[in-house]
Design an enzyme around this catalytic site. Structure first.
Site, PDB file in Angstrom:
ATOM      1  N   LYS A 192       1.025 -10.277   6.746  1.00  0.00           N
ATOM      2  CA  LYS A 192       1.950  -9.136   6.839  1.00  0.00           C
ATOM      3  C   LYS A 192       1.193  -7.825   7.048  1.00  0.00           C
ATOM      4  O   LYS A 192       1.741  -6.862   7.600  1.00  0.00           O
ATOM      5  CB  LYS A 192       2.882  -9.063   5.624  1.00  0.00           C
ATOM      6  CG  LYS A 192       2.203  -8.931   4.270  1.00  0.00           C
ATOM      7  CD  LYS A 192       1.987  -7.512   3.825  1.00  0.00           C
ATOM      8  CE  LYS A 192       1.049  -7.481   2.639  1.00  0.00           C
ATOM      9  NZ  LYS A 192       0.597  -6.151   2.281  1.00  0.00           N
ATOM     10  N   ASN A 197      -2.249  -0.080   5.610  1.00  0.00           N
ATOM     11  CA  ASN A 197      -2.252  -0.668   6.955  1.00  0.00           C
ATOM     12  C   ASN A 197      -1.276   0.059   7.870  1.00  0.00           C
ATOM     13  O   ASN A 197      -1.572   0.310   9.037  1.00  0.00           O
ATOM     14  CB  ASN A 197      -1.907  -2.156   6.856  1.00  0.00           C
ATOM     15  CG  ASN A 197      -2.949  -2.912   6.052  1.00  0.00           C
ATOM     16  OD1 ASN A 197      -4.091  -3.030   6.473  1.00  0.00           O
ATOM     17  ND2 ASN A 197      -2.569  -3.374   4.871  1.00  0.00           N
ATOM     18  N   GLU A 226      -6.947  -4.076   4.428  1.00  0.00           N
ATOM     19  CA  GLU A 226      -7.297  -5.473   4.725  1.00  0.00           C
ATOM     20  C   GLU A 226      -6.827  -5.919   6.109  1.00  0.00           C
ATOM     21  O   GLU A 226      -7.437  -6.761   6.756  1.00  0.00           O
ATOM     22  CB  GLU A 226      -6.693  -6.408   3.669  1.00  0.00           C
ATOM     23  CG  GLU A 226      -7.383  -6.364   2.323  1.00  0.00           C
ATOM     24  CD  GLU A 226      -8.728  -7.102   2.317  1.00  0.00           C
ATOM     25  OE1 GLU A 226      -9.067  -7.765   3.304  1.00  0.00           O
ATOM     26  OE2 GLU A 226      -9.452  -6.959   1.302  1.00  0.00           O
TER      27      GLU A 226
END
Lengths: 341, 535
Positions: A192, A257, A282
């Site tokens: 995701k 993100n 990440e």
């Protein structure tokens, strides 16, 4: 398992601090391990993590330490909240001090870049512990630390692990759901982050809410398709770790993100975007790892490909969008779930 | 089991299984003793309905009818007694024996029996000294044998081989004997006990009876407990964790965990009683250059998997003729077998060092008793123990992959099959194997085998697999010739023959079987890219 006197969090980033904060509501003693002595001192004297949770007063039952052996001693439940890039190294060090009967929980959502191994796999490889689990779900550290209600998924093949984590973490502001599909939950949590970058690009590019919803829905299909290859259960993606986390992360400025995506649209290079965020996003590493893996295995992932082209190949957004929209039309629902007779 | 242990073990088996069933009913909200008895009687009567009218079957029918009659009018105490009688019936049927004298005699005969099957020698030469040397040449046994032997003296072994052929038991029996490993008890199909002489031999060699037609849970529990008790008594065990022979020719991808869990049960029981039991699991692969039942196995697999897409060729009509041909062929084939023992594991899947201590990936010792503590004391935990056994199963599967020996016949079949798949783009493999007369250019085959050989060498050097002696030492040309000679000498010319400079196969089914051995190693993508430029 020996009677524990404390629980431990390895990693003092924003999420590690948030987990320690939640644990402190029910546990007599919570030890948090981090390398930075200045932050260790601040937590122990000022009850504050000035870098990752500024302004939040932490309970005095949280004790910070830079001594890993001390952090692990006497703890039967250990949460590991370390970026994927340094996860294996820290897991190896943890392996020196655990005895095998402790429960280890990863909260990191990503893969090891070179091997594409998940964090639970790294814990299993580097430590003698067998009772391992992964905590995932829509869990922004800021909201947890602000006392807002939240839900998480604890995935483990051991019922005992699920029950212990529910017991240790579940409280007035957090609901913990169990899932046996460790692979599915870890994949959902890692994948995701890629779509959060894409959502940031769509948002900042002004492509509208319709486009974002289209991306989110198709991302869910893409994630399930990828996970199916790894024998994960596609229905896991309909739960908190899948659709739950996807909705949160694709719609919020709290997501690092998402902010990476936005900053790229604003004209920053990838390196500049990462530096400006100041914390690990990440999704940047996951995007590269998943792109390589999907290409290697021949799994169709058009949104991953498009995001990769923008983030790593500096292709223009209109050009990539044109390619995406030209893909032949498909069925809305790709997976069929059999109904019982 | 030795006679002196057998009666005691049977009594223990009955008591233990009965206590477990009662505890299970107490724990579960939905299951009662009535359910267990009724389900067992129902499934047994169903099984016997389709069986032929033999003396043994008649005795069984009488037993189950009697149990059913008593069950309907029984009170709770009487029902417990019925359950005990059913368990006792199973326990007596399963329990085997072990006679060291018969074992020593039989094990001396095995090499000659193997020689008769594998070595291309006239019968009169079978008992010669030279013949014995030749058999040792044909069977390559490898692995950490000294370590395994040492561990067998410090604890109890569970050897878990791959299962490809009915000859596996003979091969593993010979391998353990020749390497000095101790005798093992093992489960053998009930059909092998129908012949009185064979039954006597099997029983005294340490075999216990496994009736695969009995599908009920109670029977499986008795079987598992028997294995567990035999481990408790210190008998080394051999289980085929895949259950039955691999039909496809692939290495096992999934294991049956029931029997495998018996090691953990024994370990926990020992820890609870304060008696530490060292139990070591030794994965092992048995690899054949030629599998004598290849054709039958792969046909079964294709019929089952391919459903209507695969139509079985009409060549198995004359069973007697087939059996005679099989027997005739077996004495003619000079073929190689590789038995490869893997690193010994503990019952949780950790490796063990030469002293029998469990170690982690950094060779740090692990106190495995900590894994089984419940509130600080050793105890069973059904769900936890099931996961532990599944973790062990995954480690065994990894060991199978790593220690599987790729032979020349596998390499040739893989190369040919992939060329045919590229050249004849049928929508699925079932249509391809049903085709007749696939052909390939000899030069292309040479290049393809050469290409694959390089990848296999890399994988061997990375420790991902093992290679047989022909692949390791011979040129590509020699590998092809040797593999072709092997395949055609046993399976017939139709597997591969040469005509006008082309290689032709009329038996893609057999090629598919041998090809399957290489499918788990991820060769397909690179090979397809390479073939794309060539075909």
């Amino acid at each position: 398992m020996a009677t524990s006197k404390s629980v431990t969090v390895i990693g003092g980033g924003s999420f590690g601090t948030a987990i320690a904060y939640l644990l402190a509501a029910k546990q007599e003693k919570v030890k948090i391990w981090l390398r930075d002595e200045a932050i260790v001192n601040s937590i122990n004297t000022q009850h504050e993590n000035p870098r990752y949770a500024p302004g939040v007063i932490l309970p005095s039952s949280i004790i910070a330490t830079s001594n890993l052996e001390y952090a692990i001693a006497d703890s039967s439940l250990i949460f590991v909240s370390i970026p994927s890039k340094s996860f294996r190294k820290v897991a190896t060090d943890i392996g020196k001090y655990v005895k095998g009967d402790q429960i280890l929980i990863t909260t990191t959502k990503g893969f090891e870049q070179d091997t594409f191994k998940s964090m639970t796999e790294l814990l299993a490889e580097e430590t003698p512990c067998l009772k391992i689990g992964a905590l995932s779900g829509p869990n922004f550290a800021f909201e947890i630390l602000s006392g807002m209600p939240v839900g998480s998924v604890i995935a483990s093949r051991f019922n005992e692990v699920i029950e212990k984590v529910q017991e240790a973490l579940g409280g007035k502001t957090i609901r913990i759901y169990g899932n046996e599909d460790v692979c599915g939950v870890e994949l959902a949590g890692a994948l995701k982050n890629i779509y959060a970058i894409c959502a940031g690009i769509i948002q900042a590019g002004g492509f509208g809410e319709n486009a974002k919803s289209l991306m989110i829905a198709r991302a869910l299909s893409e994630m399930s398709r990828f996970a199916f290859y790894f024998k994960a259960n596609p229905s896991t993606f309909l739960g908190l770790a899948g659709v739950g986390d996807l909705i949160a992360t694709c719609n919020s400025e709290l997501s690092r993100n998402f902010r990476i995506g936005r900053k790229i649209v604003e004209g920053l290079s990838l390196e500049e975007a990462i530096t400006s965020i100041g914390q690990v996003a990440e999704g940047v590493y996951t995007l590269k790892a998943v792109k390589e893996k999907a290409d290697n295995l021949g799994i169709e992932m058009p949104i991953v490909n498009a995001t990769y082209k923008i983030v790593y190949e500096n292709q223009t957004i209109p050009m990539v969008l044109e390619e995406l929209m030209a893909i032949p039309h498909k069925k809305d629902i790709e997976f069929k779930f059999t109904c019982p007779d | 089991m030795r006679r002196e242990d057998k009666d005691k073990a049977i009594d223990q088996l009955i008591e233990q299984t009965l206590a477990e069933q009662k505890a299970y009913c107490k724990r579960s909200k939905d299951i009662t003793i009535d359910n267990i008895i009724y389900d067992t009687i129902y499934l047994e009567k169903k099984r016997l309905k389709n069986k032929k009218n033999s003396k043994h079957n008649r005795t069984e029918i009488v037993f189950w009818s009697e149990m059913e009659r008593r069950f309907y009018s029984a009170n709770s105490t009487e029902k417990e007694e019925i359950l005990k009688e059913i368990i006792e019936n199973y326990a007596i049927e399963i329990a085997g024996g072990y006679n060291p004298k018969v074992y020593n005699f039989a094990i001396k005969v095995v090499p000659y029996l193997l020689k008769a099957i594998l070595v291309k020698e006239p019968l009169w030469k079978l008992f010669s000294k030279k013949g014995k040397e030749k058999i040792n040449k044909n069977i390559d046994i490898s692995g950490p044998l000294d370590k395994i032997l040492h561990l067998s003296k410090m604890g109890t072994l569970i050897v878990t081989p791959t299962h490809q052929s009915n000859f596996d038991s003979i091969v593993i029996g010979y391998s353990t004997f020749i390497t000095g490993l101790p005798p093992m008890i093992y489960g053998a199909g009930l059909n092998l006990f129908t012949n009185p002489i064979l039954s006597y031999m099997m029983t005294n060699l340490g075999a216990y009876k496994v009736d695969r037609e009995k599908k009920n849970e109670l029977y499986k529990d008795v079987l598992k407990n028997y294995a567990s008790i035999s481990l408790e008594y210190g008998y080394h065990n051999l289980f085929y964790p895949g259950g039955t022979r691999s039909r496809s020719g692939k290495i096992e991808e999934q294991l049956k965990l029931g029997l495998l869990g018996s090691g953990l049960s024994t370990f926990i029981k020992g820890a609870k009683e304060g008696k530490k039991k060292n139990i070591y699991v030794v994965p092992c692969t048995i690899n054949y250059e030629l599998c004598l039942e290849a054709r039958d196995l792969i046909e079964e697999y294709l019929v089952e998997e391919g459903s209507r897409q695969f139509i079985l060729p009409n060549d198995s009509s004359n069973k007697i003729k087939n059996i005679l041909a099989f027997a005739k062929k077996t004495v003619k084939v000079d073929t190689r077998i590789a038995v490869c023992f893997g690193e010994p594991l503990d019952i949780f899947g950790n490796e063990v060092n030469a002293e029998g201590v469990s170690i982690d990936s950094h060779s740090r010792p692990i106190d495995i008793e900590k894994y089984i503590l419940v509130d600080g004391v050793p105890d069973f935990s059904f769900q936890r123990d099931r996961v532990y056994t599944s973790i062990l199963g995954n480690k065994i599967l990894k060991s199978f992959l790593k220690n599987s020996v790729v032979m020349d016949t596998h390499l040739l079949s893989y190369a040919l099959f992939k060329i045919f798949q590229k050249k004849y783009p049928f929508s699925n493999v079932f249509k391809l194997v049903s085709t007749f007369g696939a052909e390939c250019d000899k030069e292309l085959l040479l290049e393809t085998v050469g290409f694959l050989k390089e990848i296999l060498f890399r994988k061997r050097d990375n420790g991902e697999l093992k290679l047989g002696s022909v692949i390791s030492t011979k040129s590509v040309d020699e590998i092809i010739s040797h593999a072709k000679r092997q395949l055609t000498s046993y399976h017939g010319e139709s597997v591969l023959y040469e005509q006008n400079g082309l290689l032709i196969s009329n038996d893609l089914i057999t090629l598919y079987y041998y090809h399957n051995k290489l499918t788990p190693y991820g060769l397909e993508k690179d090979l397809n890219l390479w073939l794309h430029q060539k075909v």
